[in-house]
Design an enzyme around this catalytic site. Structure first.
Site, PDB file in Angstrom:
ATOM      1  N   THR A   1      49.219  -3.862  34.925  1.00  0.00           N
ATOM      2  CA  THR A   1      48.596  -3.746  33.596  1.00  0.00           C
ATOM      3  C   THR A   1      47.119  -3.359  33.728  1.00  0.00           C
ATOM      4  O   THR A   1      46.520  -3.467  34.802  1.00  0.00           O
ATOM      5  CB  THR A   1      48.655  -5.092  32.855  1.00  0.00           C
TER       6      THR A   1
ATOM      7  N   THR B   1      63.163   0.382  37.146  1.00  0.00           N
ATOM      8  CA  THR B   1      63.373   1.774  36.734  1.00  0.00           C
ATOM      9  C   THR B   1      64.428   2.437  37.607  1.00  0.00           C
ATOM     10  O   THR B   1      64.385   2.326  38.837  1.00  0.00           O
ATOM     11  CB  THR B   1      62.042   2.555  36.832  1.00  0.00           C
TER      12      THR B   1
ATOM     13  N   ILE C   1      45.289  13.044  13.502  1.00  0.00           N
ATOM     14  CA  ILE C   1      45.035  14.457  13.182  1.00  0.00           C
ATOM     15  C   ILE C   1      46.257  15.062  12.471  1.00  0.00           C
ATOM     16  O   ILE C   1      46.125  15.796  11.503  1.00  0.00           O
ATOM     17  CB  ILE C   1      44.677  15.246  14.466  1.00  0.00           C
TER      18      ILE C   1
ATOM     19  N   GLY D   1      50.455  12.461   8.072  1.00  0.00           N
ATOM     20  CA  GLY D   1      51.842  12.055   7.791  1.00  0.00           C
ATOM     21  C   GLY D   1      52.808  12.649   8.806  1.00  0.00           C
ATOM     22  O   GLY D   1      53.759  11.989   9.251  1.00  0.00           O
TER      23      GLY D   1
ATOM     24  N   THR E   1      59.280  -6.700  40.450  1.00  0.00           N
ATOM     25  CA  THR E   1      59.146  -7.565  39.270  1.00  0.00           C
ATOM     26  C   THR E   1      60.363  -8.468  39.084  1.00  0.00           C
ATOM     27  O   THR E   1      61.492  -8.074  39.351  1.00  0.00           O
ATOM     28  CB  THR E   1      58.970  -6.677  38.014  1.00  0.00           C
ATOM     29  N   GLU E   2      60.084  -9.678  38.607  1.00  0.00           N
ATOM     30  CA  GLU E   2      61.149 -10.661  38.327  1.00  0.00           C
ATOM     31  C   GLU E   2      60.888 -11.293  36.967  1.00  0.00           C
ATOM     32  O   GLU E   2      59.783 -11.157  36.424  1.00  0.00           O
ATOM     33  CB  GLU E   2      61.135 -11.755  39.402  1.00  0.00           C
TER      34      GLU E   2
ATOM     35  N   ALA F   1      57.902 -13.339  37.594  1.00  0.00           N
ATOM     36  CA  ALA F   1      56.836 -12.765  38.422  1.00  0.00           C
ATOM     37  C   ALA F   1      56.599 -11.312  38.027  1.00  0.00           C
ATOM     38  O   ALA F   1      57.323 -10.416  38.442  1.00  0.00           O
ATOM     39  CB  ALA F   1      57.203 -12.856  39.906  1.00  0.00           C
TER      40      ALA F   1
ATOM     41  N   GLU G   1      53.342  -0.575  36.755  1.00  0.00           N
ATOM     42  CA  GLU G   1      52.591  -0.395  38.013  1.00  0.00           C
ATOM     43  C   GLU G   1      51.221  -1.085  37.942  1.00  0.00           C
ATOM     44  O   GLU G   1      50.237  -0.631  38.515  1.00  0.00           O
ATOM     45  CB  GLU G   1      52.513   1.086  38.412  1.00  0.00           C
TER      46      GLU G   1
ATOM     47  N   SER H   1      52.839  -9.697  36.615  1.00  0.00           N
ATOM     48  CA  SER H   1      51.512  -9.437  37.174  1.00  0.00           C
ATOM     49  C   SER H   1      51.272 -10.257  38.445  1.00  0.00           C
ATOM     50  O   SER H   1      50.666  -9.782  39.403  1.00  0.00           O
ATOM     51  CB  SER H   1      50.434  -9.778  36.137  1.00  0.00           C
TER      52      SER H   1
HETATM   53  N1  COS Z   1      46.514  -2.796  50.104  1.00  0.00           N
HETATM   54  C1  COS Z   1      46.749  -3.553  51.204  1.00  0.00           C
HETATM   55  N2  COS Z   1      46.736  -4.906  51.196  1.00  0.00           N
HETATM   56  C2  COS Z   1      46.503  -5.509  50.016  1.00  0.00           C
HETATM   57  C3  COS Z   1      46.266  -4.793  48.832  1.00  0.00           C
HETATM   58  C4  COS Z   1      46.276  -3.385  48.913  1.00  0.00           C
HETATM   59  N3  COS Z   1      46.061  -2.637  47.831  1.00  0.00           N
HETATM   60  N4  COS Z   1      46.063  -5.656  47.830  1.00  0.00           N
HETATM   61  C5  COS Z   1      46.160  -6.894  48.349  1.00  0.00           C
HETATM   62  N5  COS Z   1      46.431  -6.802  49.684  1.00  0.00           N
HETATM   63  C6  COS Z   1      46.578  -7.895  50.638  1.00  0.00           C
HETATM   64  C7  COS Z   1      45.352  -8.781  50.594  1.00  0.00           C
HETATM   65  O1  COS Z   1      44.336  -8.268  51.453  1.00  0.00           O
HETATM   66  C8  COS Z   1      45.892 -10.104  51.062  1.00  0.00           C
HETATM   67  O2  COS Z   1      45.974 -10.092  52.480  1.00  0.00           O
HETATM   68  P1  COS Z   1      45.494 -11.367  53.367  1.00  0.00           P
HETATM   69  O3  COS Z   1      46.382 -12.489  52.908  1.00  0.00           O
HETATM   70  O4  COS Z   1      45.749 -10.927  54.771  1.00  0.00           O
HETATM   71  O5  COS Z   1      44.074 -11.584  53.018  1.00  0.00           O
HETATM   72  C9  COS Z   1      47.307 -10.118  50.506  1.00  0.00           C
HETATM   73  O6  COS Z   1      47.651  -8.750  50.245  1.00  0.00           O
HETATM   74  C10 COS Z   1      47.405 -10.906  49.218  1.00  0.00           C
HETATM   75  O7  COS Z   1      46.500 -10.319  48.314  1.00  0.00           O
HETATM   76  P2  COS Z   1      45.804 -11.139  47.136  1.00  0.00           P
HETATM   77  O8  COS Z   1      45.321 -12.460  47.662  1.00  0.00           O
HETATM   78  O9  COS Z   1      44.821 -10.251  46.471  1.00  0.00           O
HETATM   79  O10 COS Z   1      47.072 -11.419  46.185  1.00  0.00           O
HETATM   80  P3  COS Z   1      47.162 -12.019  44.729  1.00  0.00           P
HETATM   81  O11 COS Z   1      48.363 -12.849  44.630  1.00  0.00           O
HETATM   82  O12 COS Z   1      45.854 -12.619  44.319  1.00  0.00           O
HETATM   83  O13 COS Z   1      47.501 -10.717  43.807  1.00  0.00           O
HETATM   84  C11 COS Z   1      47.242  -8.744  42.514  1.00  0.00           C
HETATM   85  C12 COS Z   1      46.852  -9.562  43.758  1.00  0.00           C
HETATM   86  C13 COS Z   1      47.075  -9.497  41.222  1.00  0.00           C
HETATM   87  C14 COS Z   1      46.283  -7.576  42.565  1.00  0.00           C
HETATM   88  C15 COS Z   1      48.708  -8.250  42.701  1.00  0.00           C
HETATM   89  O14 COS Z   1      49.620  -9.310  42.531  1.00  0.00           O
HETATM   90  C16 COS Z   1      49.107  -7.133  41.736  1.00  0.00           C
HETATM   91  O15 COS Z   1      48.777  -5.956  41.953  1.00  0.00           O
HETATM   92  N6  COS Z   1      49.818  -7.491  40.661  1.00  0.00           N
HETATM   93  C17 COS Z   1      50.429  -6.485  39.767  1.00  0.00           C
HETATM   94  C18 COS Z   1      51.770  -6.131  40.284  1.00  0.00           C
HETATM   95  C19 COS Z   1      52.266  -4.887  39.645  1.00  0.00           C
HETATM   96  O16 COS Z   1      51.631  -3.850  39.661  1.00  0.00           O
HETATM   97  N7  COS Z   1      53.432  -5.001  39.071  1.00  0.00           N
HETATM   98  C20 COS Z   1      54.036  -3.887  38.436  1.00  0.00           C
HETATM   99  C21 COS Z   1      55.455  -3.854  38.809  1.00  0.00           C
HETATM  100  S1  COS Z   1      55.835  -2.696  39.955  1.00  0.00           S
HETATM  101  S2  COS Z   1      56.312  -1.162  38.791  1.00  0.00           S
END
Ligand code: COS
Length: 384
Positions: free
Chosen positions: A366, A157, A338, A341, A125-126, A129, A364, A131
């Protein structure tokens, strides 16, 4: 390989006893002091809790996913801040190395992570950046025999205790998407790395999140995780698939604790000349809590077993994390109701759990991100 039944039962019972007899009495102190006592951390090390998921050959317990979520449920019975002490070594901090580390990286880091001698954090996370993790801006640009790293990671964390970071950074600035991101295993003592002050949070006092700033950090080439550059985003997603199941297990554990507290309270608290539990409106809330927690538990266990059998469980992990984290939010809300107060007053600890569980719907990934993942998988024909 899975533990034999006797060893597994013993491990679960040991953790259960430790949680209920040692940690539960410290909940209030940890919250007030915003710190887990060092002797408790030492006991966690001795119990092997830092190494739950690390291969036996590197000194860990190498639990299966099913076993891991069973332990996560046990750890959930107390303040989530305790789990956070070991959480990053068990999950998102170590698993990138377990999955994609080269032999030298594994040999060097995994024994230290398994024993708890070194704490690992996960730097994805940044500020800009969250989600949209693939849009991260931290760069790691190759210059001769090293990478030069610049950027800021946010809400990391355990960063203030970490000896190593699993870092996701952009090695190819011309590729703004996921393919431009690489993963690294980075010692936290490299010159140019600084850690921000722990953030003040809504809950989970005792667990800390901080900024990690990389300012012209010269990082050796051998820090790269995986066979080549550009695989870091996918690795982060695979790590999160596992982490999400673990969090779902913790949510079930916290719900079980809250249900226990509610049942005990309903059996003794008297109003209108009766115990609370005799009122059908209270029974209705208890029954809803039980039903939802049971559903979440079944889902988590099923998803974990599937992962042990077939590997990828992206959709199941997201379903479990989504449902279990929303479920525990509803259970915590009913618990406050439940208790009335007393639920709102700090002495009873219920309001603390209410605040603690709020983050489960956010970190991890939303709930909304889990919904996106679930629907994408369905539409791509990869349903449960
Ligand atoms: N396992 C393996 N590969 C994966 C995957 C997974 N679970 N999820 C995505 N990929 C791959 C995709 O297949 C894609 O590969 P190709 O480019 O070869 O097709 C690549 O990664 C990019 O995936 P995608 O196009 O789905 O990326 P997006 O930018 O659209 O983002 C989400 C996908 C939104 C699902 C992702 O950014 C995400 O999970 N965001 C939340 C992040 C998070 O949990 N942050 C919390 C902080 S960490 S505590």
């Amino acid at each position: 390989m899975a533990l034999d039944l006797e060893t597994r039962t013993q491990l679960i019972e040991t953790v259960r006893r430790f949680v209920r007899e040692r940690l539960v009495p410290l909940e209030r102190q940890v919250s007030d002091e915003d710190a887990v006592p060092t002797d408790v951390v030492a006991e966690m090390r001795e119990l092997g809790l830092f190494g739950l998921t690390i291969p036996v050959s590197y000194g860990g317990l190498e639990l299966t996913m099913e076993e891991e979520v069973m332990i996560a449920q046990e750890l959930g019975w107390t303040s989530p801040a305790f789990r956070s002490v070991v959480g990053t070594n068990v999950g998102i901090g170590s698993q990138g190395i377990v999955m994609d580390g080269r032999p030298e990286q594994k040999d060097y880091w995994l024994p230290k992570l398994a024993s708890g001698e070194v704490v690992a954090s996960f730097c994805l996370t940044e500020p800009e950046a969250g989600s949209d993790a693939a849009s991260l801006r931290t760069t790691a640009i190759r210059h001769g025999d090293h990478y030069l790293v610049n950027g800021t990671k946010r809400y990391i964390t355990n960063a203030n205790k970490a000896g190593v970071f699993t870092l996701m950074a952009r090695t190819d600035p011309s590729n703004k998407g996921a393919g431009g991101v690489s993963a690294f295993v980075v010692p936290s003592n490299l010159a140019g790395i600084s850690i921000g002050k722990p953030e003040k949070k809504m809950g989970q006092q005792g667990a800390h999140i901080c900024d990690v700033v990389f300012d012209n950090v010269k990082m050796p080439l051998e820090c790269l995780l995986g066979e080549r550059e550009g695989l870091g985003f996918k690795l982060a997603m695979r790590v999160l698939d596992r982490g999400r199941l673990h969090i779902a297990g913790v949510c079930v554990g916290v719900a079980e604790r809250l249900i226990h507290e509610c049942v005990e309270y309903a059996k003794t608290r008297r109003q209108f000349g009766k115990n609370l539990g005799e009122f059908q409106m209270i029974q209705s809330m208890l029954a809803d809590c039980r039903t939802e927690a049971y559903a979440a538990k079944c889902m988590v266990m099923d998803a974990a077993r599937k992962r042990d059998e077939k590997g990828a469980v992206t959709i199941e992990a997201s379903c479990a994390k989504y449902f279990a984290s929303e479920m525990v939010g509803r259970v915590a809300d009913k618990a406050v109701q439940i208790f009335g107060g007393a639920g709102y007053v700090a002495d009873y600890g219920i309001e603390r759990f209410y605040r603690d569980v709020r983050i489960f719907r956010i970190y991890e990934g939303t709930s909304q991100i889990q919904q996106v993942v679930i629907a994408r998988e369905m539409l791509a024909g990869r349903d449960v």
